[in-house]
Design a protein around this motif. Structure first.
Motif, mmCIF file in Angstrom:
data_model
loop_
_atom_site.group_PDB
_atom_site.id
_atom_site.type_symbol
_atom_site.label_atom_id
_atom_site.label_comp_id
_atom_site.label_asym_id
_atom_site.label_seq_id
_atom_site.Cartn_x
_atom_site.Cartn_y
_atom_site.Cartn_z
ATOM 1 N N MET A 255 5.909 1.023 -4.330
ATOM 2 C CA MET A 255 7.164 1.473 -3.737
ATOM 3 C C MET A 255 7.150 2.995 -3.528
ATOM 4 O O MET A 255 7.559 3.491 -2.472
ATOM 5 C CB MET A 255 8.345 1.077 -4.617
ATOM 6 C CG MET A 255 9.690 1.366 -3.971
ATOM 7 S SD MET A 255 11.078 0.579 -4.843
ATOM 8 C CE MET A 255 11.046 1.475 -6.400
ATOM 9 N N ILE A 256 6.652 3.731 -4.529
ATOM 10 C CA ILE A 256 6.560 5.192 -4.396
ATOM 11 C C ILE A 256 5.620 5.556 -3.251
ATOM 12 O O ILE A 256 5.902 6.440 -2.436
ATOM 13 C CB ILE A 256 6.081 5.823 -5.719
ATOM 14 C CG1 ILE A 256 7.145 5.661 -6.803
ATOM 15 C CG2 ILE A 256 5.754 7.310 -5.528
ATOM 16 C CD1 ILE A 256 6.704 6.062 -8.183
ATOM 17 N N LYS A 257 4.493 4.839 -3.169
ATOM 18 C CA LYS A 257 3.538 5.067 -2.087
ATOM 19 C C LYS A 257 4.186 4.796 -0.728
ATOM 20 O O LYS A 257 3.951 5.529 0.240
ATOM 21 C CB LYS A 257 2.324 4.151 -2.277
ATOM 22 C CG LYS A 257 1.251 4.289 -1.222
ATOM 23 C CD LYS A 257 0.116 3.297 -1.476
ATOM 24 C CE LYS A 257 -0.929 3.347 -0.376
ATOM 25 N NZ LYS A 257 -2.005 2.350 -0.585
ATOM 26 N N SER A 258 5.028 3.776 -0.661
ATOM 27 C CA SER A 258 5.677 3.420 0.599
ATOM 28 C C SER A 258 6.680 4.480 1.050
ATOM 29 O O SER A 258 6.955 4.616 2.244
ATOM 30 C CB SER A 258 6.401 2.077 0.459
ATOM 31 O OG SER A 258 5.500 1.040 0.182
ATOM 32 N N PHE A 259 7.238 5.233 0.102
ATOM 33 C CA PHE A 259 8.198 6.270 0.469
ATOM 34 C C PHE A 259 7.525 7.460 1.162
ATOM 35 O O PHE A 259 8.205 8.242 1.830
ATOM 36 C CB PHE A 259 8.968 6.747 -0.761
ATOM 37 C CG PHE A 259 10.124 5.871 -1.119
ATOM 38 C CD1 PHE A 259 11.159 5.659 -0.209
ATOM 39 C CD2 PHE A 259 10.189 5.237 -2.348
ATOM 40 C CE1 PHE A 259 12.231 4.841 -0.530
ATOM 41 C CE2 PHE A 259 11.257 4.411 -2.671
ATOM 42 C CZ PHE A 259 12.286 4.212 -1.765
ATOM 43 N N GLY A 260 6.185 7.600 1.011
ATOM 44 C CA GLY A 260 5.473 8.681 1.701
ATOM 45 C C GLY A 260 5.613 8.569 3.208
ATOM 46 O O GLY A 260 6.150 9.478 3.866
#
Length: 463
Positions: free
Chosen positions: A141-146
């Motif tokens: 999820m954190i990676k997707s926010f990039g």
């Protein structure tokens, strides 16, 4: 269920911050292209290398991380990634030429190539096994926010202050992440490298992907003088053959492709590559369309894709649960259906797009991306041994990065061809964009076919 200590949580957060920063920088650059073209008095064919070159360097770096993470402490690898970002950001922020900006961005890309797989490896090493799924979901999820915030971040700063702030604002976060990681990451022992690294394999792989990327990126400027393109294409085929031979016959270790012999894994890899190719092609075309055809400023342009990207990021854990309950065929059919609907709607309405339509259709497309992204790789992992799960991650992530290079370069080349025919920049984007979207529609149809074919193949194996 084992408790996760504060240090273990901090290690995951620190690794995720590095990966987020790298992806954020890479995806924020596209909205700056019109500004950079005018500021440095250059062409789209040159500026696009800030994106395609970024993904290319990350691809080559990422291909070697499986070996690095097996034979070097994660703490040392984390330190290398964090400390590499700092000079990359400083060089980029104070660049006085497009060449210097490219150098800074390529340094950042090298750090991103290390940091992205490191995010997941920290979970594997730091978190109890019974909580892998939970923390892998958080990292994803954190990676997707990039990519969700990248275009907005770049557009906002370019409009309000300067594109240079893209690289300056992340420096405090880098320093915080570095301190957090150095405090929390364990000084673990690692396996001594009994087999040396295959440097020749790395060089052959790197030169192969670079040469083929040059073929794609030079299509727009060299299509009327095809001799050099044919030479590059022949060279890339020869290098690929040499790499395959080296990879199969060497006793040294680099990146093994043996799992790709499995038909299901092979088709899942093709789907994974295609998914990211489509996404990054759209992220390239749509901001250009918004700025050069609709004449929106970089602030508005950066906001257009935000709703779809945020919705997609938030739904990532949900898509995984649907996959667990309904299986691969249902989830991936849903994915390819939304992908087809998204790119088909863009193609149909391309000449009449508005800011509202761009954002709305991207939500549809991003739903398809979300249902496919994590689940394609997860499903591939079911058809290999547990020992090869890290290999699945390395190969899929490597080709995911390379799809960004090919997608960005191809869309840029198509538009450049029409600029070379005398069309204005806006007309070239309109004409070239339609051709690019037609390619994406064909790919989306192929993904539906692959999903159906793999389902039938799995049923045959189960009989």
């Amino acid at each position: 269920m084992e408790n996760v200590s504060i240090k273990e949580k901090l290690s995951v957060i620190s690794g995720s911050c590095l990966g987020f920063i790298g992806i954020l920088i890479g995806t924020s650059l596209v909205v700056t292209f019109p500004t950079l073209i005018h500021e440095f008095n250059t062409r789209l064919a040159v500026v696009q290398w800030l994106a395609s070159g970024y993904y290319l360097v990350a691809t080559i770096t990422m291909s070697a991380t499986a070996y690095l993470m097996k034979h070097f402490p994660l703490r040392r690898i984390f330190m290398l990634a964090a400390l590499t970002f700092i000079p990359g950001c400083l060089i980029s922020a104070f660049a006085q030429s497009i060449g210097m900006l490219l150098v800074g961005c390529m340094i950042n890309a090298f750090a991103t190539g290390i940091a992205t797989p490191l995010m997941y490896q920290i979970v594997f090493h730091s978190i109890p096994q019974d909580q892998f799924g939970k923390y892998n979901g958080i990292v994803t999820m954190i990676k997707s926010f990039g990519p969700a915030f990248g275009p907005t971040y770049g557009g906002l700063l370019t409009y309000l202050i300067s594109w240079r702030m893209i690289f300056i604002i992340v420096l405090p976060l880098l320093l915080v992440a570095f301190g957090m990681g150095m405090y929390s990451l364990k000084k673990e022992k690692v396996e001594t490298a009994s087999t040396p690294f295959d440097y020749l394999g790395l060089v052959l792989f790197g030169t192969t992907v670079i040469t083929f990327s040059l073929v794609i990126s030079n299509l727009g400027t060299q299509i009327h003088h095809p001799g050099s393109l044919i030479g590059l294409l022949i060279g890339s085929v020869v290098l690929l053959g040499a790499f395959i031979y080296e990879n199969q016959h060497t006793k040294r270790k680099y990146l093994s492709f043996r799992i790709v012999k499995n038909k299901i894994v092979r088709f899942r890899l093709i789907s994974f590559f295609s998914l990211q190719f489509m996404n990054l092609s759209l992220v390239f075309i749509l901001p250009l369309y918004a700025e050069e055809v609709l004449h929106y400023n970089s602030l508005v342009t950066g906001m257009l894709l935000l709703p779809g990207a945020v919705i997609g990021a938030l739904l990532s854990p949900v898509s995984g649960k649907i996959y667990d309950k309904k299986g691969a065929f249902f989830t991936l059919t849903l994915s390819s259906g939304f992908l087809f609907a998204g790119v088909a709607l863009y193609l149909i309405s391309f000449k009449f797009l508005t800011a509202f339509l761009i954002g709305l259709i991207y939500i549809v497309f991003r739903l398809g991306y979300t249902f496919g992204f994590g689940n394609i790789m997860s499903d591939a992992g079911k058809y290999v041994s547990a020992a090869d799960h890290s290999l699945v991650s390395s190969i899929f992530n490597t080709f995911q990065q390379y799809s960004g290079t090919i997608g960005t370069s191809l869309m840029s080349s198509i538009i450049t061809i029409f600029e070379g025919l005398g069309l204005s920049e806006a007309s070239a984007i309109l004409t070239g964009g339609r051709i690019g979207l037609t390619i994406l529609v064909i790919i989306a149809i192929a993904l539906i076919g692959i999903t159906v074919y793999v389902r039938q193949y799995v049923r045959q194996l189960e009989k």
